[in-house]
Structures are given as C-alpha cells and as structure tokens.
Design an enzyme around this catalytic site. Structure first.
Site, short mmCIF file in Angstrom:
data_model
loop_
_atom_site.label_atom_id
_atom_site.label_comp_id
_atom_site.label_asym_id
_atom_site.label_seq_id
_atom_site.Cartn_x
_atom_site.Cartn_y
_atom_site.Cartn_z
CG PHE A 234 -34.90 -8.99 -42.60
CD1 PHE A 234 -36.11 -9.25 -41.98
CD2 PHE A 234 -34.84 -9.12 -43.99
CE1 PHE A 234 -37.23 -9.65 -42.71
CE2 PHE A 234 -35.95 -9.51 -44.73
CZ PHE A 234 -37.14 -9.78 -44.09
CG ASP B 209 -34.99 -4.67 -37.76
OD1 ASP B 209 -34.08 -5.50 -37.92
OD2 ASP B 209 -35.96 -4.87 -36.99
CG ASN C 159 -43.38 -6.30 -43.04
OD1 ASN C 159 -42.50 -6.94 -43.63
ND2 ASN C 159 -44.48 -6.86 -42.59
CB ALA C 160 -38.00 -6.49 -44.89
CG ASP D 269 -29.20 -11.65 -41.42
OD1 ASP D 269 -29.50 -12.86 -41.37
OD2 ASP D 269 -28.49 -11.09 -40.56
CB CYS E 128 -30.49 -17.90 -39.10
SG CYS E 128 -31.91 -16.90 -38.71
#
Ligand code: SAH
Length: 397
Positions: free
Chosen positions: A231, A252, A279-280, A300, A340
C-alpha cells in the site's frame, strides 16, 4: 450570505438535551442531531449559541442542517465568534507547531477539531496551500479563511480541494477551486534528504500523506535487507528506507500511485526499488506460496473501517494482511503496520495484531507504538481526532 456570525448578527439559540450537554462537559465537541431540540431555528452553516434545557449557555458551535453531527463546538461559554476569534485560532495553531518543531513550510497548519477549528484542514506545501472544507460552516466562511491564509502565509495559490466524499454528508457539492495563481499539477517536496513528487490536484488527500512523515522516518531506523512496502502510494516509506535495504518492493493497486512511486525512486537515484501494481492481499498470498522471505514489511492500507458497521469485516482484512506479513518475515524481521481507521482504536488494533501473531505462531515484540505526525494534534476527549496507529514490531519465533 454573511461570512461570520459576529456579535452584531442575530445568533440562533439552540437547545440541546442533557445527553448532548453532558458530552460537551466531558470535552467532546460534537452534538448529534437526535439531541438537538430546535434545529429548524438555525441557518445551515451558521454559528449558533447552544444552551441546555435549563437555559444555561454551553458555548458556541457550527451548525449543520444535514449531517448527523448537528453541532461542532468552537468555544465553551458565551464568547464572541467574530473575525478576531478566527484570527486567534489560526495564530494558536501556528504557535503550537512552532513549539512542536514541525517544518513550517511543509506541514498541516490546521487539523479540524484537533485545532479547535472543526471542518477545516489546511496543508502547506511551501508557497502553495491546500485547503479542505468539510462542513457547511467552513464553506460559508471560505472568504474569511482565504483572507486569513493570504495574510498569514502569503501563498502563491490556495487550492480548495473540496472534493472529499464526506462533504456529501453535509449536502455540499464536490469541487475544486483556486485562489491566486494556477496550481501546478505536481510539485516536489523534501522529506528529510529525499525528494517526493506529489500531485496536489489529483493526488490522494491533499496530495500526500503528511500524517505519515514521522513514521517514514521511524521506519528508516529499523529497515534492512529485503523489504516490502505494501500500500505504497507515492512510495513515502519505500523511498525513505531504500538506501538502508538490499531491495524494496513497493506495491499499490493504483496505476497512478505506482508510476508516482517509480518516478520518486528514480528522482532520488534509487535503483533497488521495484514498483509493482497489484492487490496487496493477492501479492502477499503469492509471495507466501513462492516461499519468499523478507526482513522488513510495511503495511499501510487505506481505512478498511469507514464506519462502525464495517468494523468486523475491516478487522478480518487487517488480520489477514498482518498474519501473512508475519509469516513472510524471517525471525527478527520488522513489521511496520498501520491503520488509519479511527473506528479501530489502538486497543482493538493491538488485539487484532496479537490474534494475527497467534495464528502465525510467532511472538511480536513491540518496538514502538506510534501515531499520526504531531501537526495532526489529538484532543484527548475527542477520540475521533486520533485515527492513525502505527506499530513497529519485531517478529520472533
Ligand atoms: N504508505 C503511503 C500511503 C498509503 S495510502 C504513504 O506513506 O504515503 C493507501 C494506499 O493503498 C493507496 O495508495 C491505495 O491506492 C492503496 N490500496 C488500496 N487498496 C489496495 C489493495 N487492495 N492493494 C494494494 N494497494 C491498495
């Protein structure tokens, strides 16, 4: 339309239930619509005086006619909310940042509730300012905000990036506006010794993740060997850690982000950063299947939990990527893992990580528990102002 509801203008008197009044007494800044008794009496986006049912003044607040959050407090008590009031709030925000020692030219100058200016974000990228107005009241105050910012920072331009989806909750249109000179599509910012190109008009947030700057720096202290920045967006982590590592993969899902990261690696003369569009979730799974091992992994992701209802699904997502990362790390490897979503508290995040470690059969030693950069100040009694968690873990078997 008036710009400010100063003492000379009639100010609507809003009455709130005890539950709302108690929230304010405990130090929160919001009152929900269900606790407002006479919402029809206030104009959208106006400043109102708020009283409890016995008539005592609780303070002054921004009113929203659309949002579930009807009132966002500016002050306790009967204070005049005039131009001088806003000038003082901007001045106080600058004093705080000076005290914190943040870079005056590249930092968040106003962080909504954290700076007691609900609904307003101001980021400074040298001589450009990027502003986000998130609520009706800050839209209404835009001329005043513009004047204050021009006076305080003399920017070449102010870009109002009023295209954040949260504005829809306020019934506000999504748009961008520029005051002053046209805004360049991209600009280069310094992050310690590194250069990062950011896109003000089309980049994520206001162009970059200022909230992660201190964590990029912290990551640099621990990173080594073969690293993965999952990410990665513009490569904020990857660029900071690359010269401490043998090889860095920056992953990413967005093609634009990947090309930004690639150009940032090149700009800094880094030849060991590989930028990959993927896609992570799939990427981590693939690497695991291949038996690949890493010494450093950064996670992240975007906010998986946008609201309380999506918390459970979000936690499954966080657990999956953290569990996979733990299993991909060599003994003694470093996991720098962020969330986040403000709906995921630090406690819940830590529990999720413990759960992921249990399933991975490893121990996770906490080297640092970190949060958003200091120019995003946290109000202790407004938990929503704390949204970013960043744990630096050492994985042991
Ligand atoms: N680490 C960056 C900020 C990352 S923001 C910094 O410090 O500056 C989150 C990023 O995750 C965005 O760039 C978004 O495009 C990307 N993203 C969202 N879903 C993804 C997925 N499933 N796989 C990979 N990247 C994803």
């Amino acid at each position: 339309m008036t710009e400010t509801a100063g003492p000379t203008l009639p100010t609507a008197q809003i009455v709130v239930r005890k539950r709302g009044a108690d929230r304010i007494r405990r130090g929160h800044l919001w009152i929900y619509r269900s606790d407002v008794l006479n919402p029809k009496e206030a104009e959208p986006g106006s400043v109102v005086a708020v009283r409890n049912e016995r008539g005592a003044v609780l303070g002054k607040a921004f009113f929203s006619s659309q949002s579930q959050i009807s009132l966002r407090f500016l002050s306790r008590g009967d204070v005049a909310i005039d131009e001088a009031f806003f000038h003082d709030r901007f001045a106080a925000a600058d004093v705080l940042r000076q005290r914190l020692g943040v870079d005056p030219l590249l930092s968040r100058r106003i962080y909504t509730e954290g700076d007691l200016l609900p609904g307003l974000i101001v980021d400074r990228y040298r001589d450009r300012l990027v502003v986000q107005s998130l609520i009706q009241a800050t839209d209404r105050l835009q001329p005043l905000v513009t004047r204050i910012l021009m006076e305080r920072y003399q920017p070449r331009s102010i870009l109002f990036r009023n295209d954040s989806r949260v504005r829809e909750l306020e019934g506000l249109e999504l748009k961008q506006e520029v005051v002053g000179e046209p805004v360049p599509e991209t600009l280069v910012a310094n992050e310690d010794e590194k250069e990062i190109e950011i896109s003000l008009t089309s980049g994520q947030k206001t162009g970059s993740y200022l909230d992660q700057r201190d964590n990029h720096r912290a990551a640099r202290r621990y990173a080594r060997g073969r690293a993965l920045d999952a990410f990665s967006y513009a490569g904020g982590f990857a660029v900071q850690i690359a010269d401490r590592c043998e090889h860095v993969e920056a992953v990413d899902i967005s093609a634009e982000a990947v090309s930004l990261a690639r150009s940032n690696a090149g700009r800094n003369g880094l030849t060991n950063v590989e930028c990959i569009e993927a896609n992570a979730f799939d990427f981590l799974r693939e690497r695991h299947k291949e038996g690949r091992r890493y010494d450093t992994i950064i996670l992240d992701p975007p906010a998986f939990a946008k609201n309380k209802e999506s918390l459970e699904g979000a936690l499954r997502g966080y657990k999956e990527i953290n569990n996979r990362a733990m299993r991909l790390l060599r003994p003694g490897g470093i996991l720098i893992t962020c969330s986040c979503s403000h709906h995921v508290s630090e406690g819940i995040f830590a529990e999720m990580l413990a759960d992921a470690a249990k399933d991975a059969g490893c121990w996770a030693r906490v080297l640092e528990r970190r949060t958003q950069a200091a120019d995003h100040p946290i109000l202790l009694t407004v938990p929503e102002t704390l949204y970013l968690k960043c744990f630096i873990l050492e994985i042991r078997y």
